[in-house]
Design a protein around this motif. Sequence first.
Motif, PDB file in Angstrom:
ATOM      1  N   SER A 137       0.832  -1.198   0.000  1.00  0.00           N
ATOM      2  CA  SER A 137       0.000   0.000   0.000  1.00  0.00           C
ATOM      3  C   SER A 137       0.866   1.248   0.000  1.00  0.00           C
ATOM      4  CB  SER A 137      -0.915   0.003   1.228  1.00  0.00           C
ATOM      5  OG  SER A 137      -1.610   1.208   1.313  1.00  0.00           O
ATOM      6  N   ALA A 138       0.362   2.295  -0.679  1.00  0.00           N
ATOM      7  CA  ALA A 138       1.121   3.541  -0.771  1.00  0.00           C
ATOM      8  C   ALA A 138       0.999   4.376   0.485  1.00  0.00           C
ATOM      9  CB  ALA A 138       0.647   4.338  -1.991  1.00  0.00           C
ATOM     10  N   ASP A 139      -0.027   4.125   1.313  1.00  0.00           N
ATOM     11  CA  ASP A 139      -0.196   4.984   2.482  1.00  0.00           C
ATOM     12  C   ASP A 139       0.611   4.420   3.647  1.00  0.00           C
ATOM     13  OD1 ASP A 139      -2.127   3.687   4.651  1.00  0.00           O
ATOM     14  OD2 ASP A 139      -2.833   3.071   2.671  1.00  0.00           O
ATOM     15  N   PRO A 140       1.138   5.316   4.497  1.00  0.00           N
ATOM     16  CA  PRO A 140       2.056   4.887   5.541  1.00  0.00           C
ATOM     17  C   PRO A 140       1.391   4.129   6.675  1.00  0.00           C
ATOM     18  CG  PRO A 140       1.619   7.232   5.746  1.00  0.00           C
ATOM     19  CD  PRO A 140       0.983   6.782   4.455  1.00  0.00           C
ATOM     20  N   GLY A 141       0.078   4.320   6.875  1.00  0.00           N
ATOM     21  CA  GLY A 141      -0.557   3.709   8.030  1.00  0.00           C
ATOM     22  C   GLY A 141      -1.120   2.337   7.800  1.00  0.00           C
ATOM     23  N   ARG A 184     -10.131   5.640   8.646  1.00  0.00           N
ATOM     24  CA  ARG A 184      -8.865   5.177   8.052  1.00  0.00           C
ATOM     25  C   ARG A 184      -8.906   5.284   6.534  1.00  0.00           C
ATOM     26  NH1 ARG A 184      -7.889  -1.091   9.445  1.00  0.00           N
ATOM     27  NH2 ARG A 184      -8.241  -0.404  11.575  1.00  0.00           N
ATOM     28  N   ALA A 185     -10.096   5.143   5.917  1.00  0.00           N
ATOM     29  CA  ALA A 185     -10.202   5.323   4.465  1.00  0.00           C
ATOM     30  C   ALA A 185      -9.896   6.760   4.079  1.00  0.00           C
ATOM     31  CB  ALA A 185     -11.590   4.920   3.984  1.00  0.00           C
ATOM     32  N   LEU A 186     -10.393   7.714   4.852  1.00  0.00           N
ATOM     33  CA  LEU A 186     -10.134   9.124   4.580  1.00  0.00           C
ATOM     34  C   LEU A 186      -8.657   9.460   4.798  1.00  0.00           C
ATOM     35  CD1 LEU A 186     -13.310  10.593   6.296  1.00  0.00           C
ATOM     36  CD2 LEU A 186     -12.836  10.585   3.844  1.00  0.00           C
ATOM     37  N   LEU A 187      -8.059   8.859   5.815  1.00  0.00           N
ATOM     38  CA  LEU A 187      -6.640   9.088   6.067  1.00  0.00           C
ATOM     39  C   LEU A 187      -5.788   8.448   4.974  1.00  0.00           C
ATOM     40  CD1 LEU A 187      -6.628   8.517   9.937  1.00  0.00           C
ATOM     41  CD2 LEU A 187      -6.535  10.703   8.727  1.00  0.00           C
ATOM     42  N   ARG A 188      -6.187   7.277   4.513  1.00  0.00           N
ATOM     43  CA  ARG A 188      -5.478   6.642   3.401  1.00  0.00           C
ATOM     44  C   ARG A 188      -5.516   7.525   2.162  1.00  0.00           C
ATOM     45  NH1 ARG A 188      -7.688   1.488   5.175  1.00  0.00           N
ATOM     46  NH2 ARG A 188      -9.523   1.825   3.891  1.00  0.00           N
ATOM     47  N   ALA A 189      -6.631   8.249   1.998  1.00  0.00           N
ATOM     48  CA  ALA A 189      -6.772   9.138   0.843  1.00  0.00           C
ATOM     49  C   ALA A 189      -5.951  10.416   0.988  1.00  0.00           C
ATOM     50  CB  ALA A 189      -8.245   9.484   0.630  1.00  0.00           C
ATOM     51  N   GLY A 190      -5.345  10.608   2.160  1.00  0.00           N
ATOM     52  CA  GLY A 190      -4.474  11.762   2.360  1.00  0.00           C
ATOM     53  C   GLY A 190      -5.134  12.958   3.011  1.00  0.00           C
ATOM     54  N   ALA A 191      -6.347  12.791   3.527  1.00  0.00           N
ATOM     55  CA  ALA A 191      -7.061  13.921   4.120  1.00  0.00           C
ATOM     56  C   ALA A 191      -6.456  14.322   5.465  1.00  0.00           C
ATOM     57  CB  ALA A 191      -8.530  13.571   4.312  1.00  0.00           C
ATOM     58  N   LEU A 244     -12.867   6.062  21.562  1.00  0.00           N
ATOM     59  CA  LEU A 244     -11.747   6.996  21.499  1.00  0.00           C
ATOM     60  C   LEU A 244     -10.397   6.293  21.436  1.00  0.00           C
ATOM     61  CD1 LEU A 244     -12.963   9.777  23.963  1.00  0.00           C
ATOM     62  CD2 LEU A 244     -13.193   9.669  21.471  1.00  0.00           C
ATOM     63  N   ALA A 245     -10.244   5.193  22.175  1.00  0.00           N
ATOM     64  CA  ALA A 245      -8.964   4.490  22.155  1.00  0.00           C
ATOM     65  C   ALA A 245      -8.678   3.910  20.777  1.00  0.00           C
ATOM     66  CB  ALA A 245      -8.963   3.383  23.212  1.00  0.00           C
ATOM     67  N   ALA A 246      -9.714   3.374  20.125  1.00  0.00           N
ATOM     68  CA  ALA A 246      -9.536   2.835  18.774  1.00  0.00           C
ATOM     69  C   ALA A 246      -9.157   3.943  17.802  1.00  0.00           C
ATOM     70  CB  ALA A 246     -10.823   2.140  18.322  1.00  0.00           C
ATOM     71  N   LEU A 247      -9.760   5.116  17.951  1.00  0.00           N
ATOM     72  CA  LEU A 247      -9.435   6.244  17.080  1.00  0.00           C
ATOM     73  C   LEU A 247      -8.021   6.752  17.342  1.00  0.00           C
ATOM     74  CD1 LEU A 247     -12.852   8.136  17.223  1.00  0.00           C
ATOM     75  CD2 LEU A 247     -11.915   6.853  15.285  1.00  0.00           C
ATOM     76  N   ASP A 248      -7.594   6.718  18.604  1.00  0.00           N
ATOM     77  CA  ASP A 248      -6.217   7.101  18.923  1.00  0.00           C
ATOM     78  C   ASP A 248      -5.234   6.173  18.219  1.00  0.00           C
ATOM     79  OD1 ASP A 248      -6.986   9.218  20.494  1.00  0.00           O
ATOM     80  OD2 ASP A 248      -6.787   8.142  22.397  1.00  0.00           O
ATOM     81  N   GLU A 249      -5.569   4.899  18.187  1.00  0.00           N
ATOM     82  CA  GLU A 249      -4.709   3.916  17.520  1.00  0.00           C
ATOM     83  C   GLU A 249      -4.620   4.208  16.022  1.00  0.00           C
ATOM     84  OE1 GLU A 249      -4.474  -0.970  17.116  1.00  0.00           O
ATOM     85  OE2 GLU A 249      -5.670  -0.042  18.699  1.00  0.00           O
ATOM     86  N   THR A 250      -5.758   4.565  15.432  1.00  0.00           N
ATOM     87  CA  THR A 250      -5.769   4.909  14.009  1.00  0.00           C
ATOM     88  C   THR A 250      -4.944   6.169  13.760  1.00  0.00           C
ATOM     89  OG1 THR A 250      -7.946   3.908  13.695  1.00  0.00           O
ATOM     90  CG2 THR A 250      -7.244   5.536  12.058  1.00  0.00           C
ATOM     91  N   GLY A 251      -5.123   7.165  14.607  1.00  0.00           N
ATOM     92  CA  GLY A 251      -4.376   8.406  14.447  1.00  0.00           C
ATOM     93  C   GLY A 251      -2.871   8.209  14.552  1.00  0.00           C
ATOM     94  N   ALA A 252      -2.455   7.287  15.418  1.00  0.00           N
ATOM     95  CA  ALA A 252      -1.024   7.036  15.597  1.00  0.00           C
ATOM     96  C   ALA A 252      -0.392   6.451  14.332  1.00  0.00           C
ATOM     97  CB  ALA A 252      -0.811   6.089  16.774  1.00  0.00           C
ATOM     98  N   PHE A 261      -1.231   7.361  11.365  1.00  0.00           N
ATOM     99  CA  PHE A 261      -1.206   8.437  10.365  1.00  0.00           C
ATOM    100  C   PHE A 261      -0.811   9.730  11.082  1.00  0.00           C
ATOM    101  CE2 PHE A 261      -4.079   5.262   8.696  1.00  0.00           C
ATOM    102  CZ  PHE A 261      -3.799   5.214   7.331  1.00  0.00           C
ATOM    103  N   PRO A 262       0.452   9.854  11.477  1.00  0.00           N
ATOM    104  CA  PRO A 262       0.870  10.989  12.313  1.00  0.00           C
ATOM    105  C   PRO A 262       0.506  12.343  11.706  1.00  0.00           C
ATOM    106  CG  PRO A 262       2.618   9.357  12.148  1.00  0.00           C
ATOM    107  CD  PRO A 262       1.573   8.963  11.152  1.00  0.00           C
ATOM    108  N   GLY A 263      -0.128  13.182  12.533  1.00  0.00           N
ATOM    109  CA  GLY A 263      -0.428  14.543  12.136  1.00  0.00           C
ATOM    110  C   GLY A 263      -1.642  14.716  11.248  1.00  0.00           C
TER     111      GLY A 263
END
Length: 282
Positions: free
Chosen positions: A2-6, A66-73, A85-93, A95-97
């Motif tokens: 995959s091209a996305d880092p996360g 995660r689909a939106l983050l994969r798209a670069g948003a 919230l904990a699951a979302l924190d894991e997703t955010g980690a 895709f830093p920033g």
Amino acid sequence: MSADPGAGRLPPLREIIARHGLSASKALGQNFILDEQLLDRIAAIPGPLAGERAYEVGPGPGGLTRALLRAGAELVAVERDRRCLAALDETGAAFPGQLRVIEGDALAVDEAIEAGPAHVVANLPYNVGTALLVRWLGGEAWPPWWKSLTLMFQLEVAERIVARPGSGAYGRLAVLAQWRSLPRLAMKVHRSAFVPPPKVMSAVIHIVPKPQPEGVRSATLERLTAAAFGQRRKMLRRSLQSLPGALEALDRLGIDPSRRAETLSVEEFVTVARELSAARTG
């Protein structure tokens, strides 16, 4: 690869849900989508999101997130269910920033400050979806803070948003959605795509703003459509009699007061609202 880092650092959604002990809350109108290919298709509806700001309501365990983050948003997500919230924190980690999560009720968030200008992409909780849409379509400021709306609704609601005059689905929601924006039904989604499966089919609506007709106040159109469709089976001479100046406006415009609200086009509602707006400021 995959091209996305996360992508390589995130486990499957089912594992995330199981590990954090999540289940869809009926009280919060939650229904989760686990099919990542479907989620990627939804995230692609607004167009390229790389480097764009996006806004999501009710991310739950973070499938569409995660689909939106994969798209670069660059994503702002509002979630009122603390369990997620904990699951979302894991997703955010992964895709830093790219992800900022706001804990709270979306109806109480000032989106223009927190997220705008942004593309709104959301599998809206059923119990607040219509209220949020009406809020985003309303107000006197136009163009709005949002660049586009890509929203999951029950199919029945989606059909009301894009309905044409004379159809059974045509009503206030169609007029409010169409008078200064362009809605389309982008995708139907089978009930089996959700966990748990809802009792009804769903659909994704895509809406982009267009120039607002001159001389028309949003508040006036909202009052007009509320009165007209509040008693939709009655003739306009009855349904609009409590709205000051409405019957006189119909007479000046040559609109037959024996017609019913569902027979008036969006353009005719705009014309009546313009007459009422002019009378108010005149």
